[in-house]
Design a protein around this motif. Structure first.
Motif, mmCIF file in Angstrom:
data_model
loop_
_atom_site.group_PDB
_atom_site.id
_atom_site.type_symbol
_atom_site.label_atom_id
_atom_site.label_comp_id
_atom_site.label_asym_id
_atom_site.label_seq_id
_atom_site.Cartn_x
_atom_site.Cartn_y
_atom_site.Cartn_z
ATOM 1 N N THR A 56 0.839 -1.196 0.000
ATOM 2 C CA THR A 56 0.000 0.000 0.000
ATOM 3 C C THR A 56 0.877 1.249 0.000
ATOM 4 O OG1 THR A 56 -0.131 0.025 2.430
ATOM 5 C CG2 THR A 56 -1.874 -1.158 1.235
ATOM 6 N N HIS A 57 2.013 1.162 0.672
ATOM 7 C CA HIS A 57 3.006 2.236 0.692
ATOM 8 C C HIS A 57 4.261 1.703 1.368
ATOM 9 C CE1 HIS A 57 1.008 2.578 4.551
ATOM 10 N NE2 HIS A 57 1.823 3.518 4.980
ATOM 11 N N VAL A 58 5.306 2.532 1.421
ATOM 12 C CA VAL A 58 6.621 2.013 1.803
ATOM 13 C C VAL A 58 6.972 2.273 3.275
ATOM 14 C CG1 VAL A 58 9.114 2.217 1.242
ATOM 15 C CG2 VAL A 58 7.455 2.066 -0.579
ATOM 16 N N HIS A 59 6.092 2.860 4.074
ATOM 17 C CA HIS A 59 6.420 3.069 5.493
ATOM 18 C C HIS A 59 6.875 1.761 6.141
ATOM 19 C CE1 HIS A 59 3.927 7.008 6.042
ATOM 20 N NE2 HIS A 59 5.141 7.232 5.591
ATOM 21 N N GLY A 60 7.754 1.907 7.168
ATOM 22 C CA GLY A 60 8.409 0.757 7.763
ATOM 23 C C GLY A 60 7.479 -0.292 8.345
ATOM 24 N N ASP A 61 6.276 0.126 8.783
ATOM 25 C CA ASP A 61 5.360 -0.860 9.357
ATOM 26 C C ASP A 61 4.570 -1.597 8.277
ATOM 27 O OD1 ASP A 61 4.248 1.691 8.964
ATOM 28 O OD2 ASP A 61 2.611 1.309 10.366
ATOM 29 N N HIS A 62 4.895 -1.339 7.021
ATOM 30 C CA HIS A 62 4.288 -2.063 5.892
ATOM 31 C C HIS A 62 5.347 -2.768 5.047
ATOM 32 C CE1 HIS A 62 0.295 -0.083 6.458
ATOM 33 N NE2 HIS A 62 1.093 0.729 7.125
ATOM 34 N N SER A 63 6.575 -2.226 5.080
ATOM 35 C CA SER A 63 7.639 -2.803 4.248
ATOM 36 C C SER A 63 8.761 -3.435 5.069
ATOM 37 C CB SER A 63 8.242 -1.723 3.336
ATOM 38 O OG SER A 63 8.945 -0.746 4.099
ATOM 39 N N GLY A 142 -1.744 11.083 -0.385
ATOM 40 C CA GLY A 142 -1.823 11.971 0.764
ATOM 41 C C GLY A 142 -0.969 11.441 1.911
ATOM 42 N N HIS A 143 -1.330 10.273 2.415
ATOM 43 C CA HIS A 143 -0.521 9.680 3.488
ATOM 44 C C HIS A 143 0.919 9.526 2.989
ATOM 45 C CE1 HIS A 143 0.529 7.438 6.991
ATOM 46 N NE2 HIS A 143 0.838 6.373 6.295
ATOM 47 N N THR A 144 1.045 9.004 1.776
ATOM 48 C CA THR A 144 2.308 9.087 1.026
ATOM 49 C C THR A 144 1.921 9.428 -0.411
ATOM 50 O OG1 THR A 144 2.294 6.729 0.432
ATOM 51 C CG2 THR A 144 3.476 7.345 2.465
ATOM 52 N N GLY A 163 -5.023 0.512 3.217
ATOM 53 C CA GLY A 163 -3.755 1.109 3.629
ATOM 54 C C GLY A 163 -3.936 1.984 4.850
ATOM 55 N N ASP A 164 -3.234 3.106 4.877
ATOM 56 C CA ASP A 164 -3.213 3.925 6.091
ATOM 57 C C ASP A 164 -4.132 5.139 6.002
ATOM 58 O OD1 ASP A 164 -1.522 2.193 7.240
ATOM 59 O OD2 ASP A 164 0.097 3.624 7.611
ATOM 60 N N ILE A 165 -5.409 4.930 5.694
ATOM 61 C CA ILE A 165 -6.322 6.073 5.866
ATOM 62 C C ILE A 165 -6.804 6.143 7.315
ATOM 63 C CG2 ILE A 165 -7.091 6.265 3.467
ATOM 64 C CD1 ILE A 165 -9.734 4.928 4.399
HETATM 65 ZN ZN LIG Z 1 1.944 4.624 6.865
#
Ligand SMILES: [Zn+2]
Length: 243
Positions: A56-63, A142-144, A163-165
């Motif tokens: 969903t995006h590359v933030h550390g808690d997802h990647s 928006g979030h990323t 994802g992170d909405i």
């Molecule tokens: Zn995130």
């Protein structure tokens, strides 16, 4: 007040592919987290069985869970993510412009993706994009910058991995204007959240949310001036839904 949050990933077995959506934090957050490989094994899937990972995006808690000690946790997987998202996290100019509290995100994201890049196992798309039968990527910026929803359709049913909405459901469902420091563009993130919540409530779509209490599956309904979360009943019974 301390608040506990979940970090959920989602596995879809299409028969042809074993598709993991997001990979959790791995060891980045310490002992709290990083149990994805063990949980997958408990569900009957070795890390080697995963052949597709959608981010969903590359933030550390997802990647973060993609990589351990510089090695691929999922050696047979190809990672799919938005081209905008990949370009952003690899851009030195974007890193230089980002605020101080976001600098570490670039370091962590690049480290998580690096061994897959070296192995030629990263694919990008421009959302909206049909990726696999019944699976589409939708832009939700928006979030990323390249933040992505994944829409799953099967036999007339629809599920949206959002994802992170939502990071703090207790707050952001009642007050969707509430943003979080992690947002790359807080105003755009709030607009994307409000539009998504309205659409999810109107269409009664099944939602898969990484940071709503495990397993993060349920529905969004209008409640007062905001929204409420109705989790689907959790069951450990394995049902054959193939009929
Ligand atoms: Zn995130």
């Amino acid at each position: 007040m301390d608040r506990e949050t979940s970090i959920n990933s989602f596995l879809i077995d299409t028969g042809e592919h074993r598709i993991l959506i997001d990979a959790g934090a791995g060891r980045l957050f310490g002992d709290c987290c990083g149990r994805l490989p063990a949980m997958l094994k408990a569900a009957g899937y070795a890390p080697e069985a995963i052949d597709v990972i959608l981010l969903t995006h590359v933030h550390g808690d997802h990647s973060g869970g993609l990589t351990l000690d510089g090695r691929r946790v999922f050696p047979n997987a190809t990672i799919y993510l938005s081209k905008r998202e990949l370009d952003y996290w690899l851009s030195d100019a974007a890193k230089a412009r980002a605020k101080a509290s976001h600098q570490q995100m670039f370091v962590q994201g690049r480290a998580a993706l690096a061994p897959y890049q070296t192995a030629g196992r990263i694919r990008t798309f421009d959302a909206p994009a049909a990726l696999f039968p019944g699976i589409r990527a939708l832009a939700a910026p928006g979030h990323t910058p390249g933040h992505t929803f994944y829409e799953i359709e099967s036999r007339g049913d629809r599920m949206l991995v959002v994802g992170d909405i939502i990071h703090a459901a207790e707050i952001q469902l009642q007050r969707p204007d509430t943003t979080i420091d992690f947002d790359a563009d807080e105003a755009l993130a709030a607009r994307t959240r409000k539009a998504a919540l309205a659409e999810l409530a109107r269409t009664h779509t099944l939602v898969a949310a990484p940071h709503i209490s495990f397993p993060g599956l349920g529905h969004i309904a209008r409640s007062g001036a905001g929204y409420a979360w109705a989790p689907i009943p959790y069951s450990s019974v394995v049902r054959d839904v193939g009929q």
